[in-house]
Write a protein that holds these residues in place. Structure first.
Motif, PDB file in Angstrom:
ATOM      1  N   SER A 107      45.266 -51.080  16.805  1.00  0.00           N
ATOM      2  CA  SER A 107      45.910 -51.031  15.480  1.00  0.00           C
ATOM      3  C   SER A 107      47.385 -50.744  15.648  1.00  0.00           C
ATOM      4  CB  SER A 107      45.266 -49.963  14.587  1.00  0.00           C
ATOM      5  OG  SER A 107      45.558 -48.655  15.071  1.00  0.00           O
ATOM      6  N   ILE A 108      48.178 -51.348  14.789  1.00  0.00           N
ATOM      7  CA  ILE A 108      49.615 -51.104  14.781  1.00  0.00           C
ATOM      8  C   ILE A 108      49.969 -50.417  13.476  1.00  0.00           C
ATOM      9  CG2 ILE A 108      51.915 -52.147  14.855  1.00  0.00           C
ATOM     10  CD1 ILE A 108      50.758 -54.434  16.474  1.00  0.00           C
ATOM     11  N   CYS A 109      50.552 -49.239  13.574  1.00  0.00           N
ATOM     12  CA  CYS A 109      51.045 -48.481  12.421  1.00  0.00           C
ATOM     13  C   CYS A 109      49.889 -48.128  11.476  1.00  0.00           C
ATOM     14  CB  CYS A 109      52.153 -49.280  11.731  1.00  0.00           C
ATOM     15  SG  CYS A 109      53.127 -48.330  10.536  1.00  0.00           S
ATOM     16  N   THR A 110      50.028 -48.466  10.190  1.00  0.00           N
ATOM     17  CA  THR A 110      49.046 -48.044   9.187  1.00  0.00           C
ATOM     18  C   THR A 110      47.711 -48.762   9.307  1.00  0.00           C
ATOM     19  OG1 THR A 110      50.006 -49.630   7.626  1.00  0.00           O
ATOM     20  CG2 THR A 110      50.787 -47.350   7.508  1.00  0.00           C
ATOM     21  N   ALA A 111      47.603 -49.750  10.188  1.00  0.00           N
ATOM     22  CA  ALA A 111      46.307 -50.396  10.397  1.00  0.00           C
ATOM     23  C   ALA A 111      45.286 -49.420  10.971  1.00  0.00           C
ATOM     24  CB  ALA A 111      46.460 -51.601  11.308  1.00  0.00           C
ATOM     25  N   ALA A 112      45.731 -48.263  11.452  1.00  0.00           N
ATOM     26  CA  ALA A 112      44.786 -47.238  11.905  1.00  0.00           C
ATOM     27  C   ALA A 112      43.861 -46.819  10.772  1.00  0.00           C
ATOM     28  CB  ALA A 112      45.542 -46.022  12.450  1.00  0.00           C
ATOM     29  N   TYR A 113      44.328 -46.925   9.527  1.00  0.00           N
ATOM     30  CA  TYR A 113      43.472 -46.624   8.379  1.00  0.00           C
ATOM     31  C   TYR A 113      42.225 -47.508   8.385  1.00  0.00           C
ATOM     32  CZ  TYR A 113      46.800 -43.632   5.822  1.00  0.00           C
ATOM     33  OH  TYR A 113      47.629 -42.604   5.417  1.00  0.00           O
ATOM     34  N   HIS A 129      51.895 -44.102  11.809  1.00  0.00           N
ATOM     35  CA  HIS A 129      53.295 -43.799  11.504  1.00  0.00           C
ATOM     36  C   HIS A 129      53.434 -42.339  11.081  1.00  0.00           C
ATOM     37  CE1 HIS A 129      57.238 -43.944   9.591  1.00  0.00           C
ATOM     38  NE2 HIS A 129      57.427 -45.121  10.169  1.00  0.00           N
ATOM     39  N   TRP A 130      54.473 -41.697  11.586  1.00  0.00           N
ATOM     40  CA  TRP A 130      54.620 -40.264  11.343  1.00  0.00           C
ATOM     41  C   TRP A 130      54.629 -39.907   9.859  1.00  0.00           C
ATOM     42  CZ3 TRP A 130      58.805 -38.663   8.482  1.00  0.00           C
ATOM     43  CH2 TRP A 130      59.881 -39.552   8.383  1.00  0.00           C
ATOM     44  N   SER A 131      55.156 -40.786   9.015  1.00  0.00           N
ATOM     45  CA  SER A 131      55.245 -40.469   7.587  1.00  0.00           C
ATOM     46  C   SER A 131      53.889 -40.524   6.888  1.00  0.00           C
ATOM     47  CB  SER A 131      56.222 -41.422   6.886  1.00  0.00           C
ATOM     48  OG  SER A 131      55.729 -42.753   6.896  1.00  0.00           O
ATOM     49  N   HIS A 132      52.895 -41.119   7.531  1.00  0.00           N
ATOM     50  CA  HIS A 132      51.547 -41.205   6.948  1.00  0.00           C
ATOM     51  C   HIS A 132      50.566 -40.256   7.634  1.00  0.00           C
ATOM     52  CE1 HIS A 132      52.267 -44.884   4.513  1.00  0.00           C
ATOM     53  NE2 HIS A 132      53.100 -45.185   5.478  1.00  0.00           N
ATOM     54  N   ALA A 133      50.996 -39.603   8.693  1.00  0.00           N
ATOM     55  CA  ALA A 133      50.066 -38.837   9.525  1.00  0.00           C
ATOM     56  C   ALA A 133      49.346 -37.730   8.762  1.00  0.00           C
ATOM     57  CB  ALA A 133      50.806 -38.256  10.727  1.00  0.00           C
ATOM     58  N   GLN A 137      45.321 -37.690   8.180  1.00  0.00           N
ATOM     59  CA  GLN A 137      44.457 -36.624   8.672  1.00  0.00           C
ATOM     60  C   GLN A 137      43.601 -36.033   7.570  1.00  0.00           C
ATOM     61  OE1 GLN A 137      44.126 -34.845  12.294  1.00  0.00           O
ATOM     62  NE2 GLN A 137      42.439 -35.323  10.930  1.00  0.00           N
ATOM     63  N   LYS A 138      44.154 -35.872   6.366  1.00  0.00           N
ATOM     64  CA  LYS A 138      43.377 -35.338   5.252  1.00  0.00           C
ATOM     65  C   LYS A 138      42.274 -36.304   4.822  1.00  0.00           C
ATOM     66  CE  LYS A 138      47.030 -32.409   3.306  1.00  0.00           C
ATOM     67  NZ  LYS A 138      47.964 -32.215   2.152  1.00  0.00           N
ATOM     68  N   PHE A 140      40.885 -38.622   6.749  1.00  0.00           N
ATOM     69  CA  PHE A 140      39.917 -38.813   7.838  1.00  0.00           C
ATOM     70  C   PHE A 140      39.918 -37.582   8.748  1.00  0.00           C
ATOM     71  CE2 PHE A 140      41.647 -43.096   6.833  1.00  0.00           C
ATOM     72  CZ  PHE A 140      40.483 -43.674   6.322  1.00  0.00           C
ATOM     73  N   PRO A 141      39.374 -36.471   8.287  1.00  0.00           N
ATOM     74  CA  PRO A 141      39.428 -35.230   9.077  1.00  0.00           C
ATOM     75  C   PRO A 141      38.670 -35.321  10.392  1.00  0.00           C
ATOM     76  CG  PRO A 141      37.946 -35.010   7.195  1.00  0.00           C
ATOM     77  CD  PRO A 141      38.677 -36.296   7.013  1.00  0.00           C
ATOM     78  N   GLN A 142      37.794 -36.301  10.536  1.00  0.00           N
ATOM     79  CA  GLN A 142      37.022 -36.436  11.763  1.00  0.00           C
ATOM     80  C   GLN A 142      37.818 -37.094  12.891  1.00  0.00           C
ATOM     81  OE1 GLN A 142      36.721 -37.973   8.940  1.00  0.00           O
ATOM     82  NE2 GLN A 142      35.900 -40.064   9.111  1.00  0.00           N
ATOM     83  N   VAL A 143      39.007 -37.609  12.568  1.00  0.00           N
ATOM     84  CA  VAL A 143      39.865 -38.236  13.574  1.00  0.00           C
ATOM     85  C   VAL A 143      40.823 -37.199  14.137  1.00  0.00           C
ATOM     86  CG1 VAL A 143      41.528 -40.077  14.036  1.00  0.00           C
ATOM     87  CG2 VAL A 143      39.706 -40.437  12.364  1.00  0.00           C
ATOM     88  N   ARG A 144      41.047 -37.223  15.441  1.00  0.00           N
ATOM     89  CA  ARG A 144      41.978 -36.286  16.085  1.00  0.00           C
ATOM     90  C   ARG A 144      43.372 -36.913  16.091  1.00  0.00           C
ATOM     91  NH1 ARG A 144      38.662 -36.504  21.183  1.00  0.00           N
ATOM     92  NH2 ARG A 144      40.604 -35.869  22.178  1.00  0.00           N
ATOM     93  N   VAL A 145      44.102 -36.686  15.009  1.00  0.00           N
ATOM     94  CA  VAL A 145      45.389 -37.353  14.800  1.00  0.00           C
ATOM     95  C   VAL A 145      46.491 -36.651  15.580  1.00  0.00           C
ATOM     96  CG1 VAL A 145      47.081 -38.121  13.103  1.00  0.00           C
ATOM     97  CG2 VAL A 145      44.651 -38.055  12.509  1.00  0.00           C
ATOM     98  N   ASN A 146      47.273 -37.433  16.308  1.00  0.00           N
ATOM     99  CA  ASN A 146      48.467 -36.913  16.985  1.00  0.00           C
ATOM    100  C   ASN A 146      49.675 -37.629  16.371  1.00  0.00           C
ATOM    101  OD1 ASN A 146      50.557 -36.125  18.627  1.00  0.00           O
ATOM    102  ND2 ASN A 146      49.422 -36.364  20.532  1.00  0.00           N
ATOM    103  N   PRO A 147      50.424 -36.951  15.518  1.00  0.00           N
ATOM    104  CA  PRO A 147      51.530 -37.617  14.821  1.00  0.00           C
ATOM    105  C   PRO A 147      52.813 -37.695  15.644  1.00  0.00           C
ATOM    106  CG  PRO A 147      51.389 -35.351  14.100  1.00  0.00           C
ATOM    107  CD  PRO A 147      50.256 -35.558  15.074  1.00  0.00           C
TER     108      PRO A 147
END
Length: 331
Positions: A107-113, A129-133, A137-138, A140-147
């Motif tokens: 995925s590239i950028c917001t396609a992670a959604y 993208h850092w502005s969406h991180a 995370q809120k 998809f709390p089950q994902v280990r997000v690294n912003p």
């Protein structure tokens, strides 16, 4: 030939959509053979609107996803319930259901959604993208997000931050698939840096220097030609004709790293190239790259890449082409 299929959705961002065919499409083997076939599909094969003032027409529907070795989902600004409720639309769900198990997902950028809404990032590290991180995370709390990184490589699932980080990720994939030499040739063709470490920060304040202010660019170029030599901070600052404090501050403003951190990354990159392309023993590569000893090279390569020099060499070169055993730490 490795088949890369891009899944374009309504609102797709043209820049991100253009990255995979550019990077993968020009990758060639040393013999000049194409290494990737790149296709673009939509959920129904119909044109989709971009976030600019034009639409794109494609030659394939979602059935192309069933034959993909790698699926790349570029960013879109029209995610709808994916970004508001964390659920896929029916066309998205039907398309993703066609992807074979074991297919590499990118995925590239917001396609992670999209990957997260499909449950493909549950319990896994990922970025966007850092502005969406924070919102991501809120939702998809089950994902280990690294912003704070450019991209995350979790084996068969890779995610990147926005815009140019998609280039970094695609080059990383080419490097992982075919080695530094092939990836560097692609980077040169695209006139982009051949390597930015995935762990580099996404968002770094880098104000442009005033026209009358001296930059550190010339000193960086000078240092790259002397990586085999000790390069203490005092020598770098003297070359730039600055005090150590001024040089360090300006270097960090321009590069986002301290001089020492930057030198280590450049030396690791040189060592990687030599491990892939030369028959030098590990001790010789350590000297050529400026680490001094095999133990020092091993330590830094382990930190940056996660493997030993011998394991790295075996990944990119046939076993019969590799030199003898790696020296022990005691050596």
């Amino acid at each position: 030939m490795h088949r890369v299929v891009m899944f374009a959705m309504d609102g797709v961002i043209p820049f991100e959509l253009g990255i995979p065919p550019r990077i993968f499409g020009i990758a060639r083997s040393p013999e000049g053979e194409r290494l990737y076939e790149v296709l673009t599909c939509t959920a129904d094969g119909a044109p989709v609107r971009t976030d600019a003032d034009f639409s794109i027409a494609v030659d394939h529907g979602a059935e192309a996803l069933a034959d993909a070795d790698t699926v790349v989902i570029p960013a879109t600004h029209a995610l709808g319930p994916v970004s508001t409720e964390g659920r896929l639309t029916r066309p998205m769900a039907d398309a993703i259901a066609l992807i074979r198990p074991g297919t590499r997902l990118v995925s590239i950028c917001t396609a992670a959604y999209v990957l997260a809404a499909a449950g493909l990032l549950d319990g896994r590290p990922a970025t966007t993208h850092w502005s969406h991180a924070e919102h991501f995370q809120k939702l998809f709390p089950q994902v280990r997000v690294n912003p704070d990184v450019l991209f995350v490589d979790d084996g068969d699932v890779l995610t990147s931050a926005g815009v140019a980080a998609g280039i970094d990720l695609c080059l990383h994939i080419v490097r992982r698939d075919h080695g530094t030499e092939v990836a560097n040739r692609v980077a040169r063709r695209c006139v982009v840096p051949p390597w930015r470490d995935g762990g580099q920060a996404q968002f770094i304040e880098r104000p442009l220097p005033a026209p009358t202010v001296t930059t550190t660019a010339a000193t960086r170029a000078w240092a790259l030609e002397r990586l085999h030599k000790p390069l203490p901070l005092s020598e770098l600052a003297a070359h730039a004709r600055m005090s150590r404090r001024t040089f360090t501050r300006r270097f960090r403003d321009e590069v986002g790293l301290s001089p020492g951190q930057w030198l280590i990354l450049q030396r690791v990159e040189l060592a990687r190239q030599l491990l892939e392309s030369s028959d030098l023993p590990v001790d010789g590569i350590a000297l050529r790259a400026g680490f001094g000893t095999a133990a020092s090279l091993r330590q830094h390569l382990q930190v940056v890449v996660g493997v030993s020099p011998l394991a790295y060499r075996r990944t990119f070169r046939p076993v019969e082409a590799a030199p003898g055993p790696e020296p022990s730490p005691a050596a």
